[in-house]
Design a protein around this motif. Structure first.
Motif, PDB file in Angstrom:
ATOM      1  N   ASP A  91       0.916  -1.278  -0.067  1.00  0.00           N
ATOM      2  CA  ASP A  91      -0.177   0.078  -0.143  1.00  0.00           C
ATOM      3  C   ASP A  91       0.821   1.191   0.224  1.00  0.00           C
ATOM      4  O   ASP A  91       0.871   2.201  -0.760  1.00  0.00           O
ATOM      5  CB  ASP A  91      -0.751   0.201   1.471  1.00  0.00           C
ATOM      6  CG  ASP A  91      -1.972  -0.749   1.205  1.00  0.00           C
ATOM      7  OD1 ASP A  91      -2.284  -1.551  -0.146  1.00  0.00           O
ATOM      8  OD2 ASP A  91      -2.880  -1.127   2.104  1.00  0.00           O
ATOM      9  N   TYR A  92       1.905   1.248   0.761  1.00  0.00           N
ATOM     10  CA  TYR A  92       2.617   2.418   0.667  1.00  0.00           C
ATOM     11  C   TYR A  92       3.590   2.729  -0.802  1.00  0.00           C
ATOM     12  O   TYR A  92       3.516   3.857  -1.084  1.00  0.00           O
ATOM     13  CB  TYR A  92       3.875   2.266   1.812  1.00  0.00           C
ATOM     14  CG  TYR A  92       4.739   3.539   2.147  1.00  0.00           C
ATOM     15  CD1 TYR A  92       4.471   4.848   2.824  1.00  0.00           C
ATOM     16  CD2 TYR A  92       5.953   3.650   1.648  1.00  0.00           C
ATOM     17  CE1 TYR A  92       5.279   5.540   3.103  1.00  0.00           C
ATOM     18  CE2 TYR A  92       6.667   4.816   1.370  1.00  0.00           C
ATOM     19  CZ  TYR A  92       6.360   5.569   2.415  1.00  0.00           C
ATOM     20  OH  TYR A  92       7.235   6.844   2.303  1.00  0.00           O
ATOM     21  N   ILE A  93       4.009   1.667  -1.341  1.00  0.00           N
ATOM     22  CA  ILE A  93       4.622   1.773  -2.400  1.00  0.00           C
ATOM     23  C   ILE A  93       3.723   2.216  -3.532  1.00  0.00           C
ATOM     24  O   ILE A  93       4.025   2.955  -4.277  1.00  0.00           O
ATOM     25  CB  ILE A  93       5.440   0.350  -2.811  1.00  0.00           C
ATOM     26  CG1 ILE A  93       6.661   0.164  -1.952  1.00  0.00           C
ATOM     27  CG2 ILE A  93       5.735   0.490  -4.230  1.00  0.00           C
ATOM     28  CD1 ILE A  93       7.316  -1.205  -2.014  1.00  0.00           C
ATOM     29  N   ASP A  94       2.411   1.581  -3.526  1.00  0.00           N
ATOM     30  CA  ASP A  94       1.437   2.217  -4.474  1.00  0.00           C
ATOM     31  C   ASP A  94       1.026   3.694  -4.224  1.00  0.00           C
ATOM     32  O   ASP A  94       0.964   4.336  -5.285  1.00  0.00           O
ATOM     33  CB  ASP A  94       0.372   1.316  -4.220  1.00  0.00           C
ATOM     34  CG  ASP A  94       0.342  -0.169  -4.866  1.00  0.00           C
ATOM     35  OD1 ASP A  94       1.332  -0.518  -5.475  1.00  0.00           O
ATOM     36  OD2 ASP A  94      -0.341  -1.126  -4.368  1.00  0.00           O
ATOM     37  N   THR A  95       0.810   4.085  -3.189  1.00  0.00           N
ATOM     38  CA  THR A  95       0.538   5.390  -2.961  1.00  0.00           C
ATOM     39  C   THR A  95       1.647   6.345  -3.312  1.00  0.00           C
ATOM     40  O   THR A  95       1.401   7.250  -3.852  1.00  0.00           O
ATOM     41  CB  THR A  95       0.116   5.512  -1.482  1.00  0.00           C
ATOM     42  OG1 THR A  95      -1.019   4.724  -0.854  1.00  0.00           O
ATOM     43  CG2 THR A  95      -0.299   7.179  -1.129  1.00  0.00           C
ATOM     44  N   PHE A  96       2.945   5.904  -2.758  1.00  0.00           N
ATOM     45  CA  PHE A  96       4.015   6.615  -3.105  1.00  0.00           C
ATOM     46  C   PHE A  96       4.214   6.839  -4.705  1.00  0.00           C
ATOM     47  O   PHE A  96       4.439   8.061  -5.059  1.00  0.00           O
ATOM     48  CB  PHE A  96       5.293   5.801  -2.656  1.00  0.00           C
ATOM     49  CG  PHE A  96       6.489   6.818  -2.882  1.00  0.00           C
ATOM     50  CD1 PHE A  96       7.343   7.499  -1.979  1.00  0.00           C
ATOM     51  CD2 PHE A  96       7.353   6.657  -4.117  1.00  0.00           C
ATOM     52  CE1 PHE A  96       8.423   8.085  -2.069  1.00  0.00           C
ATOM     53  CE2 PHE A  96       8.326   7.311  -4.370  1.00  0.00           C
ATOM     54  CZ  PHE A  96       9.095   7.938  -3.396  1.00  0.00           C
ATOM     55  N   GLU A 116      17.280  10.088  -8.701  1.00  0.00           N
ATOM     56  CA  GLU A 116      18.350   9.186  -8.868  1.00  0.00           C
ATOM     57  C   GLU A 116      19.074   9.287  -7.633  1.00  0.00           C
ATOM     58  O   GLU A 116      19.468   8.113  -6.868  1.00  0.00           O
ATOM     59  CB  GLU A 116      19.257   9.773  -9.761  1.00  0.00           C
ATOM     60  CG  GLU A 116      18.746   9.726 -11.193  1.00  0.00           C
ATOM     61  CD  GLU A 116      19.683  10.074 -12.211  1.00  0.00           C
ATOM     62  OE1 GLU A 116      20.807  10.596 -11.937  1.00  0.00           O
ATOM     63  OE2 GLU A 116      19.224  10.492 -13.511  1.00  0.00           O
ATOM     64  N   ILE A 117      19.318  10.279  -6.819  1.00  0.00           N
ATOM     65  CA  ILE A 117      19.930  10.228  -5.524  1.00  0.00           C
ATOM     66  C   ILE A 117      19.069   9.616  -4.543  1.00  0.00           C
ATOM     67  O   ILE A 117      19.684   8.687  -3.821  1.00  0.00           O
ATOM     68  CB  ILE A 117      19.948  11.899  -5.067  1.00  0.00           C
ATOM     69  CG1 ILE A 117      21.020  12.477  -5.949  1.00  0.00           C
ATOM     70  CG2 ILE A 117      20.317  11.837  -3.441  1.00  0.00           C
ATOM     71  CD1 ILE A 117      21.063  13.954  -5.404  1.00  0.00           C
ATOM     72  N   PHE A 118      17.776   9.745  -4.664  1.00  0.00           N
ATOM     73  CA  PHE A 118      16.916   8.862  -3.576  1.00  0.00           C
ATOM     74  C   PHE A 118      17.029   7.621  -3.834  1.00  0.00           C
ATOM     75  O   PHE A 118      17.151   6.761  -2.972  1.00  0.00           O
ATOM     76  CB  PHE A 118      15.412   9.348  -4.202  1.00  0.00           C
ATOM     77  CG  PHE A 118      14.245   8.428  -3.423  1.00  0.00           C
ATOM     78  CD1 PHE A 118      14.024   8.978  -2.130  1.00  0.00           C
ATOM     79  CD2 PHE A 118      13.788   7.379  -3.957  1.00  0.00           C
ATOM     80  CE1 PHE A 118      13.107   8.147  -1.589  1.00  0.00           C
ATOM     81  CE2 PHE A 118      12.607   6.635  -3.426  1.00  0.00           C
ATOM     82  CZ  PHE A 118      12.488   6.937  -2.047  1.00  0.00           C
ATOM     83  N   LEU A 119      17.134   6.765  -5.041  1.00  0.00           N
ATOM     84  CA  LEU A 119      17.461   5.540  -5.485  1.00  0.00           C
ATOM     85  C   LEU A 119      18.409   5.079  -5.054  1.00  0.00           C
ATOM     86  O   LEU A 119      18.629   3.963  -4.468  1.00  0.00           O
ATOM     87  CB  LEU A 119      17.018   5.203  -7.009  1.00  0.00           C
ATOM     88  CG  LEU A 119      15.690   5.356  -7.452  1.00  0.00           C
ATOM     89  CD1 LEU A 119      15.494   5.234  -8.905  1.00  0.00           C
ATOM     90  CD2 LEU A 119      14.534   4.559  -6.639  1.00  0.00           C
ATOM     91  N   LYS A 214      12.959  -2.178  -7.677  1.00  0.00           N
ATOM     92  CA  LYS A 214      12.148  -2.814  -8.425  1.00  0.00           C
ATOM     93  C   LYS A 214      10.799  -2.233  -8.616  1.00  0.00           C
ATOM     94  O   LYS A 214      10.156  -2.290  -9.605  1.00  0.00           O
ATOM     95  CB  LYS A 214      12.398  -4.320  -8.435  1.00  0.00           C
ATOM     96  CG  LYS A 214      11.814  -4.989  -9.500  1.00  0.00           C
ATOM     97  CD  LYS A 214      11.993  -6.620  -9.344  1.00  0.00           C
ATOM     98  CE  LYS A 214      11.198  -7.539 -10.277  1.00  0.00           C
ATOM     99  NZ  LYS A 214      11.324  -8.903 -10.120  1.00  0.00           N
ATOM    100  N   GLU A 215      10.341  -2.470  -7.258  1.00  0.00           N
ATOM    101  CA  GLU A 215       8.611  -2.277  -7.352  1.00  0.00           C
ATOM    102  C   GLU A 215       8.239  -0.639  -7.746  1.00  0.00           C
ATOM    103  O   GLU A 215       7.570  -0.377  -8.293  1.00  0.00           O
ATOM    104  CB  GLU A 215       8.046  -2.402  -5.808  1.00  0.00           C
ATOM    105  CG  GLU A 215       8.083  -3.926  -5.625  1.00  0.00           C
ATOM    106  CD  GLU A 215       7.039  -4.752  -6.132  1.00  0.00           C
ATOM    107  OE1 GLU A 215       5.995  -4.028  -6.498  1.00  0.00           O
ATOM    108  OE2 GLU A 215       7.199  -5.813  -6.719  1.00  0.00           O
ATOM    109  N   ILE A 216       9.244   0.395  -7.106  1.00  0.00           N
ATOM    110  CA  ILE A 216       9.088   1.623  -7.327  1.00  0.00           C
ATOM    111  C   ILE A 216       9.260   1.814  -8.980  1.00  0.00           C
ATOM    112  O   ILE A 216       8.265   2.685  -9.548  1.00  0.00           O
ATOM    113  CB  ILE A 216       9.966   2.322  -6.828  1.00  0.00           C
ATOM    114  CG1 ILE A 216       9.631   2.546  -5.236  1.00  0.00           C
ATOM    115  CG2 ILE A 216      10.186   3.900  -7.152  1.00  0.00           C
ATOM    116  CD1 ILE A 216       8.292   3.224  -4.951  1.00  0.00           C
TER     117      ILE A 216
END
Length: 222
Positions: A91-96, A116-119, A214-216
């Motif tokens: 749910d968190y990844i979907d909303t993000f 890119e920095i975030f990842l 991968k999910e993001i």
């Protein structure tokens, strides 16, 4: 010192001034999405970051994001309803991802650089995110100083701001900046106790970073 997000007295500007003196930031907030990281990405790129998220965004409002470009998510936080640990992470990844895709915050080169920095930080484990199993409305930030030769251990910000663009500078808030060691020690103890709660849901850490990325990437339009 009071921080009200009026004029130049924003949480964003204060954090940008303090972060170069620090090597680590911990935050317990109602919610965290990319806009907050983007605003501070230059100052956060070499920091150790732990974010504990206490609330969710009302799913009914997420579908309106693309229409309401300046939507203030602070008005739409809801208590988490966890049916399963895996479900809470999904749910968190979907909303993000949906907020990322449905806003125009990310349509420029600087935003792509921030992402890119975030990842990169997710991948190397220097940005960790957890979700509390129980609702938590707390909002505070702990910044650990690099040079403590003056006796000061760090800084604490306590108040109303979530880790989002609106919370950092886009709307009126009320936060207090505390520099005394007894405040720092108290909040560090509080954060560590809550961070290490075995009931928390790990959104991403060094062990799960590859799967998170991968999910993001599978859900975000780049």
């Amino acid at each position: 010192m009071a921080i009200t997000n009026t004029g130049t007295n924003t949480l964003s500007s204060n954090l940008k001034s303090i972060l170069p003196k620090c090597d680590k930031i911990d935050a317990l907030v109602g919610y965290f999405y990319f806009s907050g990281f983007k605003d501070l990405h230059n100052e956060l790129k070499d920091k150790q970051i732990r974010i504990l998220v206490g609330m969710d965004i009302d799913k009914k409002i997420i579908d309106k994001v693309s229409v309401l470009k300046d939507l203030n998510f602070d008005s739409h936080v809801v208590e988490t309803n966890i049916s399963s640990r895996a479900g809470a992470k999904t749910d968190y990844i979907d909303t993000f991802s949906q907020i990322f895709n449905d806003t125009d915050y990310f349509d420029n080169e600087e935003s792509q650089k921030a992402f890119e920095i975030f990842l990169d930080k997710i991948k190397d484990g220097s940005l960790q995110i957890k979700k509390t199993a129980e609702p938590d409305h707390s909002k505070f930030y702990i910044l650990n100083k690099i040079d403590t030769s003056d006796g000061q251990k760090g800084y604490v910000v306590i108040g109303s701001s979530n880790l989002s663009e609106s919370g950092l500078k886009g709307q009126r808030e009320f936060n207090i900046l505390l520099e005394e060691n007894h405040h720092y020690d108290k909040q560090v103890t509080y954060f560590e106790d809550h961070w290490n709660d075995e009931n928390n849901i790990t959104i991403t850490d060094i062990e799960s970073s590859d799967n998170f990325i991968k999910e993001i990437k599978s859900k975000i339009w780049l």
